[in-house]
Design an enzyme around this catalytic site. Sequence first.
Site, short mmCIF file in Angstrom:
data_model
loop_
_atom_site.label_atom_id
_atom_site.label_comp_id
_atom_site.label_asym_id
_atom_site.label_seq_id
_atom_site.Cartn_x
_atom_site.Cartn_y
_atom_site.Cartn_z
N LYS A 94 0.87 -1.18 0.00
CA LYS A 94 0.00 0.00 0.00
C LYS A 94 0.91 1.22 0.00
O LYS A 94 2.06 1.16 0.44
CB LYS A 94 -0.85 -0.01 1.27
CG LYS A 94 -2.11 0.79 1.17
CD LYS A 94 -3.31 -0.05 0.78
CE LYS A 94 -4.55 0.79 0.69
NZ LYS A 94 -5.73 0.05 0.32
N GLY A 194 -22.32 5.15 5.96
CA GLY A 194 -21.46 5.59 4.87
C GLY A 194 -22.06 5.15 3.55
O GLY A 194 -22.04 3.96 3.22
N GLY A 196 -21.18 6.16 0.38
CA GLY A 196 -20.33 6.65 -0.70
C GLY A 196 -20.38 5.68 -1.87
O GLY A 196 -21.41 5.04 -2.13
N VAL A 198 -19.18 2.67 -2.39
CA VAL A 198 -19.53 1.28 -2.09
C VAL A 198 -20.90 1.23 -1.40
O VAL A 198 -21.75 0.41 -1.75
CB VAL A 198 -18.46 0.61 -1.19
CG1 VAL A 198 -18.85 -0.83 -0.89
CG2 VAL A 198 -17.10 0.66 -1.85
P1 NAD Z 1 -16.28 6.96 -0.23
O1 NAD Z 1 -15.33 8.01 0.17
O2 NAD Z 1 -16.90 7.00 -1.59
O3 NAD Z 1 -17.52 6.94 0.80
C1 NAD Z 1 -17.37 7.04 2.18
C2 NAD Z 1 -18.65 7.68 2.70
O4 NAD Z 1 -18.59 7.66 4.13
C3 NAD Z 1 -18.83 9.12 2.27
O5 NAD Z 1 -20.14 9.33 1.77
C4 NAD Z 1 -18.59 9.91 3.56
O6 NAD Z 1 -19.34 11.11 3.64
C5 NAD Z 1 -19.05 8.90 4.59
N1 NAD Z 1 -18.52 9.12 5.95
C6 NAD Z 1 -17.29 9.53 6.32
N2 NAD Z 1 -17.20 9.60 7.65
C7 NAD Z 1 -18.40 9.20 8.12
C8 NAD Z 1 -18.94 9.04 9.43
N3 NAD Z 1 -18.23 9.33 10.51
N4 NAD Z 1 -20.21 8.60 9.55
C9 NAD Z 1 -20.96 8.32 8.46
N5 NAD Z 1 -20.50 8.46 7.20
C10 NAD Z 1 -19.25 8.89 7.04
O7 NAD Z 1 -15.56 5.58 0.04
P2 NAD Z 1 -15.90 4.16 -0.61
O8 NAD Z 1 -15.07 3.98 -1.81
O9 NAD Z 1 -17.37 3.99 -0.66
O10 NAD Z 1 -15.30 3.19 0.53
C11 NAD Z 1 -15.96 3.00 1.76
C12 NAD Z 1 -15.08 2.19 2.68
O11 NAD Z 1 -14.80 0.92 2.10
C13 NAD Z 1 -13.72 2.84 2.96
O12 NAD Z 1 -13.35 2.54 4.29
C14 NAD Z 1 -12.78 2.11 2.00
O13 NAD Z 1 -11.45 2.07 2.49
C15 NAD Z 1 -13.39 0.73 2.00
N6 NAD Z 1 -13.12 -0.03 0.77
C16 NAD Z 1 -13.48 0.48 -0.43
C17 NAD Z 1 -13.22 -0.24 -1.59
C18 NAD Z 1 -13.63 0.29 -2.95
O14 NAD Z 1 -13.62 -0.49 -3.91
N7 NAD Z 1 -14.02 1.54 -3.07
C19 NAD Z 1 -12.59 -1.49 -1.51
C20 NAD Z 1 -12.24 -2.02 -0.26
C21 NAD Z 1 -12.51 -1.25 0.88
#
Ligand code: NAD
Length: 367
Positions: A94, A194, A196, A198
């Site tokens: 990473k 959350g 976002g 995912v």
């Molecule tokens: P993203 O940034 O698109 O979405 C995250 C969401 O969480 C945002 O809408 C944000 O406003 C919200 N958020 C932040 N802090 C918060 C809180 N305290 N309470 C409630 N909501 C909150 O991220 P993503 O790509 O959807 O990923 C989500 C999680 O999954 C992350 O932890 C990421 O590391 C993990 N992840 C993502 C992927 C991927 O393919 N995108 C793969 C493996 C793991």
Amino acid sequence: MDATFITEKELKKMDPVFGQLSFNDHEQVVFCNDKDTGLKAIIGIHNTVMGPALGGTRMFNYASEWDALNDVLRLSRGMTFKSAITGLNIGGGKAVIIGDAKTQKTPELMRRFGEFVHSLSGKYITAEDVGMETSDMDLVRDVTPYVTGISESRGGAGNPSPVTAYGVYMGMKAAAKSQFGSDNLAGKKVVVQGIGHVGEALVDYLTKEEAIVTIADINYERLNAVGAKYGAQIFTGSDLFTTDMDIYAPCAMGATINNDTVYKINAKVIAGAANNQLAEENIHGAILQERGITYAPDFLINAGGIINVYAELAKYDKNEIMSRTENIYNTTLEILDFAAQNGITTHQAALNVAQKRIDQRKLENSK
Ligand code: NAD
């Protein structure tokens, strides 16, 4: 950000790399510094027994360089186990770039970072993570082939988030089967924290199956939009963790299962996308086990994204990507059974199985 339980002062007394709490037999840690572009990055290569270390680059405005180092060490270790449990021939790595992705990220900085990645001759292959877009990976691709997650027009597999969501959905169904005796989520109360990239795609799967979905986010505009689009309830209470729910899906940041929340979580299943959900994996994993809560290990069920980027190296087509991601259902059931049979936490069970694969490969490699 993942929580640490030692003070900054205590941290400074420790040896800066090998003495870090999060240092866990990492093979190599590379510090990248470029004055002209303002690049300050750290690449963590945890383990390359299964293959080159593959893992995303996160750009974040860390409070200190110590936080950045801690983050990259924890995340790169997580990648080793995520890929091994998923059966991918890659190791764990990473990278973090220290800085504000909105104001400090420039094409020159991304290309310079790409040159550092290139200098490792393929031992580390990068991809997107928090603060990165597919277009940033395209800039890295300008200077090195050791990058995945590039745009589809340049031969990439595209946005990994929908694939991650599908894997989380599969892992959640398996955990529901283990806990409730059926993987049917219709009528189950699911809280998605959350929404976002995912989280929203997960809400789509859940509402299609007629689960009763409640969503929470700090972005109210998004919350209202996603709530209206899928007919999901919006969380308005004061404590998300004590809400009446069957399933808690952490899809925002890590370490939400911590000393403050672990006894409060009012769910029978925890299955979500966030990395490093357990603030202290041994302590909080064991408390969930005692409380009879089925925890689907994060690094196992959120592996859809890594399957998607690995597809660029292994030349999988979309069908292969989705069928491998669907298999997260079977692997989750196997891990939950293994944990129950051995009286260990589900997190430990997943680590044990992954480590066994790595040890086996090491033996084969030495022959
Ligand atoms: P993203 O940034 O698109 O979405 C995250 C969401 O969480 C945002 O809408 C944000 O406003 C919200 N958020 C932040 N802090 C918060 C809180 N305290 N309470 C409630 N909501 C909150 O991220 P993503 O790509 O959807 O990923 C989500 C999680 O999954 C992350 O932890 C990421 O590391 C993990 N992840 C993502 C992927 C991927 O393919 N995108 C793969 C493996 C793991």
